[in-house]
Design a protein around this motif. Structure first.
Motif, PDB file in Angstrom:
ATOM      1  N   LEU A 144       0.740  -1.230  -0.133  1.00 10.45           N
ATOM      2  CA  LEU A 144      -0.061  -0.203   0.355  1.00 10.45           C
ATOM      3  C   LEU A 144       0.809   1.393   0.140  1.00 10.45           C
ATOM      4  O   LEU A 144       0.439   2.105  -0.681  1.00 10.45           O
ATOM      5  CB  LEU A 144      -0.972   0.044   1.168  1.00 10.45           C
ATOM      6  CG  LEU A 144      -1.922  -1.052   1.314  1.00 10.45           C
ATOM      7  CD1 LEU A 144      -2.730  -0.952   2.751  1.00 10.45           C
ATOM      8  CD2 LEU A 144      -2.652  -1.526   0.214  1.00 10.45           C
ATOM      9  N   ASP A 145       1.747   1.339   0.766  1.00 16.23           N
ATOM     10  CA  ASP A 145       2.611   2.526   1.127  1.00 16.23           C
ATOM     11  C   ASP A 145       3.980   2.289   1.460  1.00 16.23           C
ATOM     12  O   ASP A 145       4.131   1.591   2.672  1.00 16.23           O
ATOM     13  CB  ASP A 145       1.925   3.391   2.059  1.00 16.23           C
ATOM     14  CG  ASP A 145       2.583   4.742   2.337  1.00 16.23           C
ATOM     15  OD1 ASP A 145       3.853   4.696   2.568  1.00 16.23           O
ATOM     16  OD2 ASP A 145       2.276   5.888   2.073  1.00 16.23           O
ATOM     17  N   LYS A 146       4.990   2.500   0.479  1.00 15.55           N
ATOM     18  CA  LYS A 146       6.309   1.972   0.661  1.00 15.55           C
ATOM     19  C   LYS A 146       7.069   2.580   1.911  1.00 15.55           C
ATOM     20  O   LYS A 146       7.730   1.800   2.763  1.00 15.55           O
ATOM     21  CB  LYS A 146       7.052   2.123  -0.626  1.00 15.55           C
ATOM     22  CG  LYS A 146       6.751   1.304  -1.628  1.00 15.55           C
ATOM     23  CD  LYS A 146       7.766   1.433  -2.711  1.00 15.55           C
ATOM     24  CE  LYS A 146       7.304   0.627  -4.152  1.00 15.55           C
ATOM     25  NZ  LYS A 146       8.097   0.570  -5.160  1.00 15.55           N
ATOM     26  N   ASP A 147       6.871   3.981   2.209  1.00 15.75           N
ATOM     27  CA  ASP A 147       7.679   4.497   3.228  1.00 15.75           C
ATOM     28  C   ASP A 147       7.166   4.294   4.491  1.00 15.75           C
ATOM     29  O   ASP A 147       8.032   3.651   5.479  1.00 15.75           O
ATOM     30  CB  ASP A 147       7.638   6.009   3.120  1.00 15.75           C
ATOM     31  CG  ASP A 147       8.667   6.420   3.964  1.00 15.75           C
ATOM     32  OD1 ASP A 147       9.842   6.046   4.414  1.00 15.75           O
ATOM     33  OD2 ASP A 147       8.373   7.630   4.570  1.00 15.75           O
ATOM     34  N   LEU A 148       5.691   4.208   4.744  1.00 13.75           N
ATOM     35  CA  LEU A 148       4.919   3.955   6.116  1.00 13.75           C
ATOM     36  C   LEU A 148       5.187   2.728   6.479  1.00 13.75           C
ATOM     37  O   LEU A 148       5.519   2.068   7.751  1.00 13.75           O
ATOM     38  CB  LEU A 148       3.565   4.739   6.120  1.00 13.75           C
ATOM     39  CG  LEU A 148       2.744   4.204   7.343  1.00 13.75           C
ATOM     40  CD1 LEU A 148       3.604   4.760   8.764  1.00 13.75           C
ATOM     41  CD2 LEU A 148       1.498   4.898   7.085  1.00 13.75           C
TER      42      LEU A 148
ATOM     43  N   PHE B   2      -3.422   4.228   6.218  1.00 13.05           N
ATOM     44  CA  PHE B   2      -3.478   4.047   4.827  1.00 13.05           C
ATOM     45  C   PHE B   2      -4.676   4.682   4.202  1.00 13.05           C
ATOM     46  O   PHE B   2      -5.618   3.674   3.749  1.00 13.05           O
ATOM     47  CB  PHE B   2      -3.050   2.832   4.390  1.00 13.05           C
ATOM     48  CG  PHE B   2      -1.755   2.233   5.152  1.00 13.05           C
ATOM     49  CD1 PHE B   2      -0.656   2.311   4.492  1.00 13.05           C
ATOM     50  CD2 PHE B   2      -1.919   1.424   6.189  1.00 13.05           C
ATOM     51  CE1 PHE B   2       0.537   2.093   4.940  1.00 13.05           C
ATOM     52  CE2 PHE B   2      -0.847   1.011   6.678  1.00 13.05           C
ATOM     53  CZ  PHE B   2       0.429   1.394   6.242  1.00 13.05           C
TER      54      PHE B   2
ATOM     55  N   ASN C   9      -5.666   6.239   1.545  1.00 16.77           N
ATOM     56  CA  ASN C   9      -6.099   6.234   0.158  1.00 16.77           C
ATOM     57  C   ASN C   9      -6.042   4.684  -0.376  1.00 16.77           C
ATOM     58  O   ASN C   9      -6.285   4.576  -1.495  1.00 16.77           O
ATOM     59  CB  ASN C   9      -4.703   6.697  -0.801  1.00 16.77           C
ATOM     60  CG  ASN C   9      -4.406   8.183  -0.295  1.00 16.77           C
ATOM     61  OD1 ASN C   9      -5.436   9.041  -0.203  1.00 16.77           O
ATOM     62  ND2 ASN C   9      -3.128   8.591  -0.375  1.00 16.77           N
ATOM     63  N   HIS C  10      -6.237   3.861   0.545  1.00 18.56           N
ATOM     64  CA  HIS C  10      -6.480   2.493   0.311  1.00 18.56           C
ATOM     65  C   HIS C  10      -7.748   1.689   1.060  1.00 18.56           C
ATOM     66  O   HIS C  10      -7.632   0.668   1.454  1.00 18.56           O
ATOM     67  CB  HIS C  10      -5.247   1.572   0.349  1.00 18.56           C
ATOM     68  CG  HIS C  10      -4.035   2.247  -0.513  1.00 18.56           C
ATOM     69  ND1 HIS C  10      -3.942   1.883  -1.712  1.00 18.56           N
ATOM     70  CD2 HIS C  10      -3.112   3.111   0.067  1.00 18.56           C
ATOM     71  CE1 HIS C  10      -2.718   2.396  -2.105  1.00 18.56           C
ATOM     72  NE2 HIS C  10      -1.967   3.218  -1.011  1.00 18.56           N
TER      73      HIS C  10
END
Length: 322
Positions: A210-214, A308, A310-311
């Motif tokens: 979903l979100d690479k950095d977090l 997250f 946006n997902h």
């Protein structure tokens, strides 16, 4: 939406860091400041970890204050065997600018309560700062709206002794003082409910899509925690206690329980045990709300959607793994 004013008192710590991520991504909260005490790690290290999380993931300007470095009476015992020597899984992230860290966390709590009505406190660590603030100016707590404490254990075994939960065991004198002197009922988010909140390998694998950095940060800090839980408790994944306290403060339907009188054992073999008078033997007025039931799926759904946003549709699609 009317935001609720809160102070977050904590000892980051892996699960404290996850709780801060939930808090800064929750529009219901106006975080007036973050205070740290010694527990999982020494108070200054906890402040550095909190500030690192804020600087990396928050757009808000939230001040961090170092509070008490030692328990009221007993010698400090940290949980760096659980959280890593740096408190965040031995990742040794780049140090924050220490000039951004404030001190006198106890005074910040008192001043904030004096100057604002309807301030709540979410306490995620030992209650040393709160006890010190109460001793110094109990009247300031007249402005306290609600108090949520991640700590204690009712009918379940402890996590640092047969009967004691770590936060209350680290500073049992502070915990007992707060239970006996706080003018509001303490909402006790204890091990009875937090032990059901497990960050599993399935969830970690999912968020990495979903979100690479977090997701990278969560994966990094929890790896050490997962290894500890497997070695000590045979759990595949890790129990994330502190985020549940934040989630419950936002949405009361996540946990349920009952009102009771509670006190904390200060020393001896049962040091740190939260003694819950569920049958009213003492005939004393209730000073706590003891949470005993939790909707773990509802919590995890909130946690993931806040971190997250946006997902949300994908999170709903994979509801079975959470």
């Amino acid at each position: 939406m009317q935001k609720r004013k809160v102070i977050i008192d904590c000892d980051p710590g892996i699960d404290d860091s996850l709780a801060l991520l939930l808090a800064i991504n929750s529009p219901e909260l106006e975080i007036l400041g973050i205070t740290t005490c010694s527990g999982n790690v020494p108070a200054k290290m906890g402040a550095e970890n909190a500030l690192y999380t804020l600087q990396r993931f928050s757009k808000q300007n939230i001040n961090v204050y170092v509070g008490e470095e030692n328990p009221l009476e007993r010698e400090l015992v940290t949980a760096q065997d659980t959280h890593g020597n740096d408190g965040v899984g031995e990742n040794y992230y780049e140090k924050v600018d220490n000039s951004l860290i404030n001190y006198n966390g106890v005074d910040f709590i008192i001043d904030t309560l004096r100057e604002n009505k309807d301030v709540s406190i979410i306490a995620l660590g030992p209650l040393t700062n709160i006890a010190k603030a109460l001793m110094k100016d109990k009247k300031a707590f007249d402005n306290l709206d609600e108090f949520v404490s991640m700590g204690g254990a009712f009918r379940i075994h402890g996590n640092c002794s047969p009967v004691a939960e770590f936060n209350y065991w680290v500073d049992p004198h502070a915990a007992d003082y707060v239970y006996k002197n706080l003018p509001k009922k303490i909402h006790m988010i204890g091990l009875d409910v937090t032990r059901k909140i497990v960050l599993t390998p399935n969830i970690i694998e999912f968020i990495n899509r979903l979100d690479k950095d977090l997701a990278k940060y969560i994966t990094e800090i929890t790896r050490f925690y997962i290894d500890f839980h497997w070695e000590q408790e045979g759990i595949i994944g890790c129990v994330i206690n502190d985020p549940l306290a934040v989630a419950y403060f936002i949405d009361r339907s996540i946990c349920s329980g009952f009102a009771s009188y509670t006190e904390v054992v200060e020393d001896g073999v049962a040091m740190g045990q939260s003694v819950v008078d569920s049958f009213n033997f003492y005939k004393k007025d209730s000073n706590s709300i003891i949470l005993t039931e939790v909707d773990d799926k509802k919590f995890m759904n909130m946690f993931l959607k806040r971190l997250f946003p946006n997902h949300k549709e994908k999170i709903d699609m994979v509801g079975g793994i959470i």
